[in-house]
Design an enzyme around this catalytic site. Structure first.
Site, PDB file in Angstrom:
ATOM      1  N   TYR A   1      -3.020 -13.806 -11.189  1.00 35.16           N
ATOM      2  CA  TYR A   1      -3.612 -14.994 -12.034  1.00 35.16           C
ATOM      3  C   TYR A   1      -4.935 -14.660 -12.636  1.00 35.16           C
ATOM      4  CZ  TYR A   1      -7.104 -17.413  -8.981  1.00 35.16           C
ATOM      5  OH  TYR A   1      -8.070 -17.607  -8.510  1.00 35.16           O
ATOM      6  N   ARG A   2      -5.712 -13.771 -11.965  1.00 34.08           N
ATOM      7  CA  ARG A   2      -6.964 -13.307 -12.232  1.00 34.08           C
ATOM      8  C   ARG A   2      -7.336 -11.948 -11.836  1.00 34.08           C
ATOM      9  NH1 ARG A   2     -11.229 -17.434  -9.706  1.00 34.08           N
ATOM     10  NH2 ARG A   2     -13.164 -16.755 -10.518  1.00 34.08           N
TER      11      ARG A   2
ATOM     12  N   HIS B   1     -15.846  -7.110  -1.541  1.00 29.16           N
ATOM     13  CA  HIS B   1     -14.399  -7.421  -1.585  1.00 29.16           C
ATOM     14  C   HIS B   1     -13.849  -7.418  -2.823  1.00 29.16           C
ATOM     15  CE1 HIS B   1     -14.736 -11.343  -3.037  1.00 29.16           C
ATOM     16  NE2 HIS B   1     -15.797 -11.523  -2.350  1.00 29.16           N
TER      17      HIS B   1
ATOM     18  N   TYR C   1     -14.365 -10.428  -8.415  1.00 25.58           N
ATOM     19  CA  TYR C   1     -13.516 -10.048  -9.905  1.00 25.58           C
ATOM     20  C   TYR C   1     -14.596  -9.328 -10.917  1.00 25.58           C
ATOM     21  CZ  TYR C   1      -9.959 -13.344  -8.016  1.00 25.58           C
ATOM     22  OH  TYR C   1      -9.308 -14.106  -7.342  1.00 25.58           O
TER      23      TYR C   1
ATOM     24  N   ASP D   1     -14.376 -22.161  -2.424  1.00 29.78           N
ATOM     25  CA  ASP D   1     -14.784 -21.826  -1.195  1.00 29.78           C
ATOM     26  C   ASP D   1     -16.314 -21.451  -1.116  1.00 29.78           C
ATOM     27  OD1 ASP D   1     -12.217 -20.994   0.386  1.00 29.78           O
ATOM     28  OD2 ASP D   1     -11.597 -20.403  -1.488  1.00 29.78           O
TER      29      ASP D   1
END
Ligand code: ADP
Length: 550
Positions: free
Chosen positions: A493-494, A412, A108, A170
């Site tokens: 959501y984000r 990622h 993110y 995670d």
């Protein structure tokens, strides 16, 4: 450079001359000490590539050139008054700040700012105390630098894990505060971290210190002469979220309205019994039936945890990188994935619940032809199952880092739409996202995380950060998926820095009423526009987002 010269950053803050920047940094040095203020002046600062030693100044998993989302300087305050001091200086100089806690918000944007040249506020470096573990009330109060691993270790070292568990995402290396205010999730019954936070202490954009909820009631035992941040909080601060009157915590979540300096988080009472399991489902086409089975079990709380339905390649990638499975550059097709599934002995896997409900669950899932049931003892070498066995009881790890190495120089992006827990919706999201991944030349890697009434569908776009072409395809993919999703009424959501504006635009009901409200609140609380500028598409009036295109 003489000692008194802070130096020239690679990227200056917007609307700021080099001279103003240097004046600002000299004043900052007076507040935090020069050892806690670093100007990002050379490429040497942009070499971090490892989650375990994350960058505090740029996005290690950059989808744009790595110099784009970069801070001009990183400043690490040592206490609340120093945070307030920096915020006041930022108002005086009108320089944008970008607070973060540990900077492991990988996928993110990590620690990087939306606006190049913002000053990163590294809240984690010097402010990492566990202020309280309240055993009777089952909550902790932490500072920004406390990671899930820290909190877990603290419970273990103080023989408290017999009584209390934490919930972990995670990866355990991120901060409790950063993950929670970003509304990250874990997998125990306490998996919705934001739901489980209770009480925040925040430095507002004008430097004021505010406590949320019951924190508004002074504790009669507090020393009224102590500075506010040191005053003993109210005894119910960590017990009841809402206090009195408007409930404001939400505007500090995924927001640009303050710096969180303390937060309460509820802990789970050790349930005194626990069993984990893995169910494998042989074919993609069984996804529909599996979701229809999961919904009533989950919403009826027979499934007490947050189950996950993991795509085969997510597990495959934890076990080994792509070259272990194929020599081809093309996305793997169904037959190739079946072969991998056979090799690993698993396909989709929901997780653990308490033993007492197990028979219902087993019976329900084993209706799916070819579905198999495993316990951790059946698969001692399955690192995914063994790790989940721990994750589901709140023991943090960093094992899931491995899937990022699916490709060389692996990085990622997460594409994370919310979905109904239904066969039709799950299958539709799977089909759309997998097709677009393949169109972009990537393997589909994803997981459905079943909250209670909804799923967070997490699509892991793994790309090669050192290959501009791979980055370009990843960026194209996420932008395209956002549009595909919005057309179908799916929202994320984000998200990553690079697509915050695009996603904010999709939440457009009634002529963007939500963004208009966000803008008004922003203008009221942050009139100089200094806090986390551009975060999640909220831009203060001093800035035009067109000036910072991604
Ligand atoms: P992690 O805890 O996973 O390392 P980060 O520290 O990268 O997470 O923070 C993720 C995001 O959360 C930041 O980009 C910022 O928007 C927000 N954030 C984190 N910590 C704070 C804080 N103490 N105050 C305000 N915002 C924060």
């Amino acid at each position: 450079t003489p000692a008194s010269d802070p130096g020239r950053p690679l990227t200056l803050p917007p609307r700021t001359s080099l001279e103003q920047f240097k004046d600002f940094m000299l004043r900052v040095n007076d507040v935090v000490g020069s050892e806690n203020a670093t100007v990002i002046s050379s490429d040497a600062e942009l070499q971090h590539e490892d989650y375990l030693d994350p960058s505090k100044a740029y996005d290690m998993y950059h989808v744009t050139p790595k110099e784009f989302f970069v801070s001009s300087a990183v400043v690490a305050p040592r206490n609340v008054p120093e945070v307030q001091g920096i915020v006041r200086l930022a108002n005086e100089f009108e320089i944008p700040l970008w607070p973060f806690s540990v900077g492991r918000n990988v996928g993110y944007g990590g620690s990087a700012p939306r606006v190049p040249g913002s000053v990163g506020i590294d809240m984690g470096r010097n402010m990492g105390k566990i202020l309280e573990i309240n055993v009777d009330g089952a909550y902790a109060i932490v500072e920004p630098g406390v990671t899930f691993i820290d909190l877990h270790n603290h419970l273990v070292e103080n023989n408290l894990r017999e009584k209390l568990w934490i919930d972990v995402p995670d990866l355990g290396g991120g901060s409790v505060i950063g993950n929670t205010i970003e509304r990250g999730v874990g997998y125990t019954p306490y998996g919705d971290h934001w739901m489980m936070h209770c009480g925040m202490e925040v430095v507002l954009p004008d430097g004021t210190l505010w406590r949320s909820g019951m924190g508004g009631i002074p504790n009669p035992d507090a020393d009224p002469n102590a500075p506010p941040h040191e005053q003993k909080p109210n005894d119910t601060w960590g017990l009841f979220n809402y206090g009195f009157g408007p409930y404001n915590d939400g505007i500090f979540s995924q927001a640009s309205l303050g710096i969180v300096v303390k937060m309460g988080i509820w802990l789970m009472v050790n349930p005194g019994g626990y069993s984990s399991y893995l169910i494998t489902i042989p074919k993609d086409k069984d996804l529909h039936q599996a979701l229809e089975i999961i919904r009533p079990l989950r919403v009826g709380m027979v499934l007490q945890n947050v189950p996950t339905m993991r795509h085969i390649l997510l597990d495959a990638a934890v076990h080994a990188d792509r070259t272990h499975y194929t020599k081809s550059d093309k996305p793997l097709n169904d037959e190739e994935m079946d072969a991998i599934a056979a090799k690993l002995g698993l396909v989709y896997g929901p997780p653990p619940v308490r033993e007492v409900l197990l028979s219902v669950i087993k019976q329900s899932f084993l209706q799916i032809p070819g579905a198999k049931y495993f316990e951790p003892k059946d698969m001692p070498d399955n690192i995914v199952l063994q790790t989940r066995h721990n994750t589901l009881q709140g023991i943090p790890s960093t094992t899931e880092l491995r899937w990022v190495n699916w490709l060389p120089n692996g990085a990622h992006l997460f594409f994370s739409p919310i979905a109904k827990v239904s066969g039709d919706d799950g299958v539709a999201q799977y089909e759309v996202t997998r097709r677009r991944c393949e169109e972009a030349g990537f393997d589909f890697i994803g997981t459905f995380v079943v909250g209670m009434r909804e799923m967070h569908h997490i699509v892991c776009i793994v790309f090669n950060r050192k290959d501009p072409e791979s980055r370009r395809r990843a960026h194209w993919l996420i932008k395209t998926l956002i549009d595909d999703a919005a057309k179908r009424g799916w929202g994320e959501y984000r998200t990553h820095l690079s697509v915050m504006d695009q996603i904010a635009d999709t939440y457009s009901f009634n002529d963007h009423a939500q963004m208009k409200l966000n803008d008004k609140i922003k203008a009221a609380l942050d009139p100089k526009g200094i806090m986390a500028v551009g975060k999640n598409g909220v831009w203060p009036k001093q800035y035009k987002r067109e000036d910072f295109p991604v």
